[in-house]
Design an enzyme around this catalytic site. Sequence first.
Site, mmCIF file in Angstrom:
data_model
loop_
_atom_site.group_PDB
_atom_site.id
_atom_site.type_symbol
_atom_site.label_atom_id
_atom_site.label_comp_id
_atom_site.label_asym_id
_atom_site.label_seq_id
_atom_site.Cartn_x
_atom_site.Cartn_y
_atom_site.Cartn_z
ATOM 1 N N ARG A 119 -1.669 -4.990 5.138
ATOM 2 C CA ARG A 119 -0.813 -4.793 3.974
ATOM 3 C C ARG A 119 0.421 -4.002 4.416
ATOM 4 O O ARG A 119 0.350 -3.188 5.336
ATOM 5 C CB ARG A 119 -1.534 -3.984 2.886
ATOM 6 C CG ARG A 119 -2.754 -4.646 2.313
ATOM 7 C CD ARG A 119 -3.453 -3.742 1.332
ATOM 8 N NE ARG A 119 -3.941 -2.530 2.000
ATOM 9 C CZ ARG A 119 -4.725 -1.630 1.447
ATOM 10 N NH1 ARG A 119 -5.112 -1.764 0.188
ATOM 11 N NH2 ARG A 119 -5.122 -0.573 2.116
ATOM 12 N N GLU A 169 -11.095 5.304 -5.087
ATOM 13 C CA GLU A 169 -11.461 3.887 -5.061
ATOM 14 C C GLU A 169 -11.898 3.432 -6.448
ATOM 15 O O GLU A 169 -12.211 4.243 -7.311
ATOM 16 C CB GLU A 169 -12.597 3.669 -4.051
ATOM 17 C CG GLU A 169 -12.239 4.041 -2.628
ATOM 18 C CD GLU A 169 -11.177 3.142 -2.025
ATOM 19 O OE1 GLU A 169 -11.152 1.929 -2.338
ATOM 20 O OE2 GLU A 169 -10.361 3.655 -1.239
ATOM 21 N N ARG A 199 0.891 -1.166 0.000
ATOM 22 C CA ARG A 199 0.000 0.000 0.000
ATOM 23 C C ARG A 199 0.920 1.203 0.000
ATOM 24 O O ARG A 199 1.793 1.327 0.859
ATOM 25 C CB ARG A 199 -0.888 -0.060 1.247
ATOM 26 C CG ARG A 199 -1.655 1.205 1.571
ATOM 27 C CD ARG A 199 -2.697 1.509 0.500
ATOM 28 N NE ARG A 199 -3.565 2.592 0.895
ATOM 29 C CZ ARG A 199 -3.287 3.878 0.781
ATOM 30 N NH1 ARG A 199 -2.123 4.289 0.316
ATOM 31 N NH2 ARG A 199 -4.167 4.785 1.135
#
Length: 170
Positions: free
Chosen positions: A88, A54, A46
């Site tokens: 992540r 998004e 990330r």
Amino acid sequence: MRKILFIQFLLFSVFIFSQTEGKVIKVKDGDTVVVLLSNNIQETLRLAEVDCPEKGQAFGKNAKQFTSEAVFGKTVTFYRTGKDRYKRTVAKIFYDHNKYLSEEIIKAGFGWWYFKASKNVDLQKLQDTAKAKKLGLWMDKNAVSPWEYRKSKRKKNADNKSKSSLIFEK
């Protein structure tokens, strides 16, 4: 004095040796990629300091395309800075002779400076410049940040659950 030099050397060593290389084998969205490490292990990264629209949001596909064109198939150097709530790895990614990917995304207008997790005010300046030039998502004068978009989706989902429970109660 020796103690200070030792600490500086130690921090410098950790910084230099904590860099990792990997080949970008997948771009999940504008701010998330998967790299293949030298030991054939995949790691999801990330991007640090940036938040891109998004997938279902305006300019989400554009942000993903920008990131793909910048790093897909390339070997990148990255520095792990932590983990996010989804486990992540959060990382600063560098490519093409030390270009900082998060910075390039913000400069092109395909992501917001993620001020909640970054103290790098230079990124704020790049965002302001992209906004003034109406680059990327800044073409839309009503651009909604990803965190606000996610918040509205959660609220909408909660409202829908509430409505469906009322239907079953009748």
